[in-house]
Design an enzyme around this catalytic site. Structure first.
Site, PDB file in Angstrom:
ATOM      1  N   GLU A   1       0.607  -0.917  -0.310  1.00 20.21           N
ATOM      2  CA  GLU A   1      -0.487  -0.357  -0.125  1.00 20.21           C
ATOM      3  C   GLU A   1       0.915   1.088  -0.416  1.00 20.21           C
ATOM      4  OE1 GLU A   1      -2.494  -2.999   3.157  1.00 20.21           O
ATOM      5  OE2 GLU A   1       0.127  -2.701   2.059  1.00 20.21           O
TER       6      GLU A   1
ATOM      7  N   CYS B   1      -0.844   1.382   7.288  1.00 19.76           N
ATOM      8  CA  CYS B   1      -0.518   1.893   5.798  1.00 19.76           C
ATOM      9  C   CYS B   1      -1.831   2.052   6.135  1.00 19.76           C
ATOM     10  CB  CYS B   1      -1.398   0.386   5.293  1.00 19.76           C
ATOM     11  SG  CYS B   1       0.527  -0.723   4.568  1.00 19.76           S
TER      12      CYS B   1
END
Length: 179
Positions: free
Chosen positions: A67, A98
């Site tokens: 991510e 993330c």
């Protein structure tokens, strides 16, 4: 359909599955370099603006999750850290780190495949992305191609355990011969 083609003429479910398959292909790239197979693709207006796959081991960077790599690529491409109206597709539920990056970058929507029952921050363990205390909440859609995403991860860990077991056996044989 290539990642640069628009997906405006298909249903949301079909779009989600299309981009999740792309994320799974990116996860295979991670696996190919010995990383945990997680892939992410960031889409804006039906087009890819950033992609990433796990690189924490190869880059010696605890923050190099799929991510984060996709967010970094999109920010560089768009010349803006705010990724308004974008959707992130990721094969595994985001972790706390993330999730924080997704909130700060103002990603509109996160679509994930497999749930992470140990560190998931999109509802499995923590609920960071939609916490009302944040000034931005991320829309969520989980379990897209969950079985396929989960199978990809499970196969990787099963193979890795078998490889470690074989290494231990080989080391034991060498030690027994030296004794």
């Amino acid at each position: 359909m290539t990642p640069s083609e628009k997906t405006d003429d298909i249903s949301q479910t079909e779009q989600d599955e299309h981009w999740m398959r792309r994320a799974m292909a990116l996860a295979s790239q991670a696996e190919g370099i010995g990383e945990i197979p997680v892939g992410a693709v960031l889409v804006l207006g039906g087009e890819v603006v950033g992609e990433g796959w796990n690189r924490s081991i190869s880059e010696h960077d605890a923050c190099a999750h799929a991510e984060i790599m996709a967010i970094r690529a999109a920010g560089a491409r768009l010349q803006n850290y705010r990724l308004l109206d974008s959707t992130l597709y990721v094969t595994l539920e985001p972790c706390c780190m993330c999730a924080g990056a997704l909130i700060h970058s103002r990603v509109k929507r996160v679509v994930f495949g497999a749930r992470d029952l140990k560190t998931g921050a999109a509802g499995s363990v923590f609920e960071i992305l939609q916490d009302p205390r944040h000034n931005h909440r991320v829309e969520l859609c989980g379990d897209v191609l969950a079985d396929a995403c989960s199978a990809q991860l499970s196969a990787f860990f099963k193979r890795r355990r078998a490889e470690k077991k074989a290494e231990k056996r080989a080391l034991k044989q060498v030690n027994d011969q030296d004794a």
